[in-house]
Write a protein that holds these residues in place. Structure first.
Motif, mmCIF file in Angstrom:
data_model
loop_
_atom_site.group_PDB
_atom_site.id
_atom_site.type_symbol
_atom_site.label_atom_id
_atom_site.label_comp_id
_atom_site.label_asym_id
_atom_site.label_seq_id
_atom_site.Cartn_x
_atom_site.Cartn_y
_atom_site.Cartn_z
ATOM 1 N N ARG A 88 14.518 37.075 21.404
ATOM 2 C CA ARG A 88 14.029 36.069 22.365
ATOM 3 C C ARG A 88 12.955 36.586 23.322
ATOM 4 N NH1 ARG A 88 15.707 31.361 22.983
ATOM 5 N NH2 ARG A 88 15.213 31.280 25.193
ATOM 6 N N PHE A 89 12.785 37.865 23.461
ATOM 7 C CA PHE A 89 11.735 38.453 24.301
ATOM 8 C C PHE A 89 11.695 37.893 25.723
ATOM 9 C CE2 PHE A 89 10.044 39.570 20.115
ATOM 10 C CZ PHE A 89 9.774 40.912 20.323
ATOM 11 N N PRO A 90 12.708 38.194 26.544
ATOM 12 C CA PRO A 90 12.655 37.764 27.946
ATOM 13 C C PRO A 90 11.481 38.383 28.707
ATOM 14 C CG PRO A 90 14.461 39.303 27.590
ATOM 15 C CD PRO A 90 13.956 38.925 26.234
ATOM 16 N N GLY A 91 11.013 39.544 28.220
ATOM 17 C CA GLY A 91 9.869 40.201 28.871
ATOM 18 C C GLY A 91 8.542 39.886 28.232
ATOM 19 N N ASN A 92 8.532 38.973 27.244
ATOM 20 C CA ASN A 92 7.307 38.476 26.620
ATOM 21 C C ASN A 92 6.463 39.577 25.959
ATOM 22 O OD1 ASN A 92 7.318 35.493 27.158
ATOM 23 N ND2 ASN A 92 7.700 36.257 29.212
ATOM 24 N N VAL A 93 5.136 39.417 25.989
ATOM 25 C CA VAL A 93 4.249 40.326 25.263
ATOM 26 C C VAL A 93 4.369 41.745 25.791
ATOM 27 C CG1 VAL A 93 1.854 40.799 24.628
ATOM 28 C CG2 VAL A 93 2.651 38.439 24.771
ATOM 29 N N ARG A 94 4.563 41.890 27.085
ATOM 30 C CA ARG A 94 4.706 43.221 27.676
ATOM 31 C C ARG A 94 5.928 43.934 27.096
ATOM 32 N NH1 ARG A 94 5.314 42.635 33.646
ATOM 33 N NH2 ARG A 94 3.098 42.134 33.569
ATOM 34 N N GLU A 95 7.024 43.208 26.920
ATOM 35 C CA GLU A 95 8.226 43.802 26.336
ATOM 36 C C GLU A 95 7.981 44.166 24.876
ATOM 37 O OE1 GLU A 95 13.019 42.919 25.797
ATOM 38 O OE2 GLU A 95 11.653 41.260 26.244
ATOM 39 N N LEU A 96 7.294 43.298 24.136
ATOM 40 C CA LEU A 96 6.980 43.597 22.740
ATOM 41 C C LEU A 96 6.177 44.893 22.638
ATOM 42 C CD1 LEU A 96 6.779 42.880 19.721
ATOM 43 C CD2 LEU A 96 4.767 41.491 20.270
ATOM 44 N N GLU A 97 5.222 45.070 23.517
ATOM 45 C CA GLU A 97 4.400 46.280 23.497
ATOM 46 C C GLU A 97 5.242 47.523 23.738
ATOM 47 O OE1 GLU A 97 -0.003 47.590 25.148
ATOM 48 O OE2 GLU A 97 1.148 46.059 26.215
ATOM 49 N N ASN A 98 6.173 47.449 24.702
ATOM 50 C CA ASN A 98 7.056 48.586 24.974
ATOM 51 C C ASN A 98 7.954 48.886 23.779
ATOM 52 O OD1 ASN A 98 6.057 48.905 27.570
ATOM 53 N ND2 ASN A 98 7.587 47.591 28.499
ATOM 54 N N ILE A 99 8.481 47.833 23.138
ATOM 55 C CA ILE A 99 9.366 48.007 21.974
ATOM 56 C C ILE A 99 8.607 48.655 20.818
ATOM 57 C CG2 ILE A 99 10.590 46.728 20.163
ATOM 58 C CD1 ILE A 99 11.429 44.721 22.379
ATOM 59 N N ILE A 100 7.376 48.192 20.562
ATOM 60 C CA ILE A 100 6.568 48.735 19.471
ATOM 61 C C ILE A 100 6.246 50.206 19.712
ATOM 62 C CG2 ILE A 100 4.293 48.624 18.366
ATOM 63 C CD1 ILE A 100 6.075 46.377 17.454
ATOM 64 N N GLU A 101 5.875 50.546 20.948
ATOM 65 C CA GLU A 101 5.540 51.940 21.253
ATOM 66 C C GLU A 101 6.762 52.843 21.094
ATOM 67 O OE1 GLU A 101 3.359 54.560 24.762
ATOM 68 O OE2 GLU A 101 3.306 52.369 24.821
ATOM 69 N N ARG A 102 7.926 52.374 21.552
ATOM 70 C CA ARG A 102 9.153 53.160 21.415
ATOM 71 C C ARG A 102 9.519 53.340 19.938
ATOM 72 N NH1 ARG A 102 12.378 50.387 24.767
ATOM 73 N NH2 ARG A 102 13.192 49.016 23.152
ATOM 74 N N ALA A 103 9.403 52.254 19.168
ATOM 75 C CA ALA A 103 9.745 52.319 17.744
ATOM 76 C C ALA A 103 8.809 53.262 16.990
ATOM 77 C CB ALA A 103 9.691 50.920 17.139
ATOM 78 N N ALA A 104 7.525 53.241 17.345
ATOM 79 C CA ALA A 104 6.557 54.121 16.691
ATOM 80 C C ALA A 104 6.883 55.593 16.967
ATOM 81 C CB ALA A 104 5.147 53.797 17.175
ATOM 82 N N THR A 105 7.470 55.850 18.115
ATOM 83 C CA THR A 105 7.846 57.224 18.472
ATOM 84 C C THR A 105 9.114 57.660 17.736
ATOM 85 O OG1 THR A 105 6.907 56.866 20.682
ATOM 86 C CG2 THR A 105 8.367 58.761 20.416
ATOM 87 N N LEU A 106 10.078 56.747 17.586
ATOM 88 C CA LEU A 106 11.389 57.088 17.036
ATOM 89 C C LEU A 106 11.458 57.047 15.510
ATOM 90 C CD1 LEU A 106 13.676 55.105 19.523
ATOM 91 C CD2 LEU A 106 13.233 57.570 19.522
ATOM 92 N N CYS A 107 10.578 56.279 14.879
ATOM 93 C CA CYS A 107 10.719 56.047 13.438
ATOM 94 C C CYS A 107 10.463 57.312 12.628
ATOM 95 C CB CYS A 107 9.785 54.928 12.988
ATOM 96 S SG CYS A 107 8.046 55.386 12.940
ATOM 97 N N GLU A 108 11.009 57.351 11.405
ATOM 98 C CA GLU A 108 10.824 58.475 10.495
ATOM 99 C C GLU A 108 10.002 58.013 9.294
ATOM 100 O OE1 GLU A 108 14.595 60.052 9.436
ATOM 101 O OE2 GLU A 108 15.114 60.646 11.492
ATOM 102 N N ASN A 109 9.201 58.951 8.776
ATOM 103 C CA ASN A 109 8.355 58.684 7.600
ATOM 104 C C ASN A 109 7.385 57.525 7.832
ATOM 105 O OD1 ASN A 109 9.772 60.712 6.142
ATOM 106 N ND2 ASN A 109 11.400 59.211 5.700
ATOM 107 N N SER A 110 7.035 57.309 9.101
ATOM 108 C CA SER A 110 6.051 56.272 9.483
ATOM 109 C C SER A 110 6.445 54.871 9.044
ATOM 110 C CB SER A 110 4.658 56.615 8.913
ATOM 111 O OG SER A 110 4.148 57.769 9.519
ATOM 112 N N ILE A 111 7.757 54.643 8.919
ATOM 113 C CA ILE A 111 8.246 53.297 8.593
ATOM 114 C C ILE A 111 9.227 52.866 9.678
ATOM 115 C CG2 ILE A 111 9.514 51.869 6.951
ATOM 116 C CD1 ILE A 111 8.581 53.757 4.741
ATOM 117 N N ILE A 112 8.910 51.756 10.345
ATOM 118 C CA ILE A 112 9.770 51.252 11.416
ATOM 119 C C ILE A 112 10.848 50.364 10.815
ATOM 120 C CG2 ILE A 112 9.863 49.816 13.496
ATOM 121 C CD1 ILE A 112 7.010 50.711 14.104
ATOM 122 N N LYS A 113 12.113 50.750 11.081
ATOM 123 C CA LYS A 113 13.268 49.986 10.597
ATOM 124 C C LYS A 113 13.935 49.273 11.773
ATOM 125 C CE LYS A 113 13.945 53.128 6.722
ATOM 126 N NZ LYS A 113 14.850 54.089 6.042
#
Length: 457
Positions: free
Chosen positions: A348-373
């Motif tokens: 539902r993104f209560p934080g809107n686009v700003r929250e999406l950006e934070n989630i994407i950046e965190r996922a890009a840092t945590l993911c393995e083999n350059s694939i976000i799960k």
């Protein structure tokens, strides 16, 4: 090719002053004294670039001319002359489509600034301009409509009120209105009204003279002066103290500011854009926001949709953010799995686009083999639905906290508080005002806690 300005005023002295001033700018002028002659001039010379009209004319109103130009020649900029302090008339003119207004008695400097800004409109491409750093991505109908609004509003100098939820992109819209208008080469100055301590608000906006108060060791330029010729974006305008709202209204109406400790008024040519995530009309009803200022800054309202209202744009936004991360990190950007993308689209993104950006950046840092799960997104889990699960979680939490706090509870609690504050600041892009609101504390309390935990650097 020489540009043409049509001047309409029934007072010969004012008409002559306008004629002489504008002619000395190297422009061709046509000067008339009533609505009838103005309409004839507009018909006989369709190449008129700017129309400057008085509101009160012997055979009608200047608003008739504004509306006529909007219908028959929308590429012609039109500005109005209003009696000193006639805010309502100026607002009506702006709503009707006027580019800007100027008060009588006419200031020659303000007149020149207005003419220069208005004539830049004809030289600008009407194609939407979104720079590489400021984009309004999306293909949903509400975003397509918003882009069309931006193009139209960028041609005006009317004050714009941008409403929308936190993180929805209100500043992006403000920057694009500025970038697509005649002031694009001048400064865009954003200010978070809620982030300025109340005792410093006036100094920040208007500046101060040397020695005007303790600590004023030199002359200081205020935000209005810094934005001169450009745009001043008042973010979270609802957070302004009431006493400052009066002074802000005066500065907007008079197009001049006076530094603290100085008797000299400084003319400023600034377009005002404002925004808040609050319901400003409710703030007016509760007498937390002045109604006269509300009507002055809310000439035209633009609504920025939440991310929930444009879910089909999420894949496009996610790809853009991943590509941006790849460029900034100098790496091949990670790829979003289909499952992860579906998980994002269902959130539902209560934080809107700003929250999406934070989630994407965190996922890009945590993911393995350059694939976000899906697990890499670290989205908030749904709350437990059974009483047993709730009880088990509560017991485990209590045991965990008790063990960790043994011997030094104060230090343990301080670490938890510091982590919560850090997480809130990160979630809100280090915006102190938004972080304080998220945690339900006052801005003053939040500043104290930042200082306490040495997080205010």
């Amino acid at each position: 090719m020489q540009q043409t300005v049509l001047i309409i005023d029934d007072e010969p002295d004012i008409r002559e002053l306008l004629d002489i001033t504008i002619s000395r700018m190297g422009l061709k002028t046509i000067a008339v004294g009533n609505v009838h002659d103005a309409m004839q001039a507009l018909q006989s010379d369709p190449a008129i670039n700017l129309c400057l009209t008085d509101i009160k004319l012997p055979d009608g109103s200047g608003l008739e001319i504004v509306r006529h130009i909007q219908q028959s020649s929308p590429s012609t900029a039109v500005a109005v002359l209003t009696a000193y302090g006639s805010t309502e008339v100026a607002v009506d003119a702006l709503k009707a489509g006027a580019f800007d207004f100027i008060n009588k008695p006419v200031s020659v400097e303000q007149l020149r600034n207005l003419v220069k800004s208005a004539l830049k409109l004809g030289r600008r491409d009407t194609q939407f301009d979104g720079s590489s750093n400021t984009r309004l991505l999306g293909e949903t109908p509400c975003i397509v409509t918003l882009r069309e609004q931006i193009i139209k509003l960028s041609r005006s100098q009317a004050p714009i009120y941008i409403s929308g939820e936190s993180g929805s992109g209100k500043e992006v819209v403000a920057r694009l209105i500025h970038a697509n208008g005649p002031r694009s080469d001048a400064p865009f100055v954003p200010v978070n009204c809620g982030a300025i301590p109340s005792e410093l608000v006036e100094s920040e906006f208007f500046g101060h003279a040397k020695g005007s108060f303790t600590g004023a060791y030199d002359h200081k330029e205020g935000l209005f002066e810094a934005a001169n010729g450009g745009t001043l974006f008042l973010d979270e305008v609802a957070d302004l103290p009431l006493n400052m709202q009066v002074k802000l209204l005066r500065a907007i109406q008079e197009k001049a500011v006076r530094r603290i400790g100085s008797n000299q008024e400084i003319p400023v040519d600034v377009r005002i854009l404002s925004a808040t995530h609050r319901d400003l009309s409710k703030a007016v009803a509760a007498e937390h926001f002045r109604s006269d200022l509300f009507y002055r800054i809310n000439v035209i309202e633009v609504q920025v949709p939440s991310l929930r209202d444009r879910r089909t744009d999420i894949p496009l936004l996610a790809k853009f953010m991943l590509d941006k991360i790849g460029r900034e990190w100098g790496l091949t950007p990670p790829v979003m799995s289909d499952e992860a993308l579906q998980t994002l689209c269902d959130y539902r993104f209560p934080g809107n686009v700003r929250e999406l950006e934070n989630i994407i950046e965190r996922a890009a840092t945590l993911c393995e083999n350059s694939i976000i799960k899906p697990d890499d997104l670290s989205l908030p889990s749904a709350p437990a639905t059974t009483e047993g699960a709730n009880t088990s979680a509560k017991i485990a939490s209590e045991i965990s906290h008790m063990e960790a706090a043994k011997g030094d509870m104060e230090s343990y609690l301080a670490n938890i508080e510091m982590q919560i504050i850090s997480d809130a600041m990160e979630a809100n892009r280090w915006n102190k005002t938004e972080s304080a609101k998220m945690l339900g504390v006052t801005f003053r309390q939040f500043r104290y806690k930042l200082k306490k935990h040495q997080l205010d650097n």
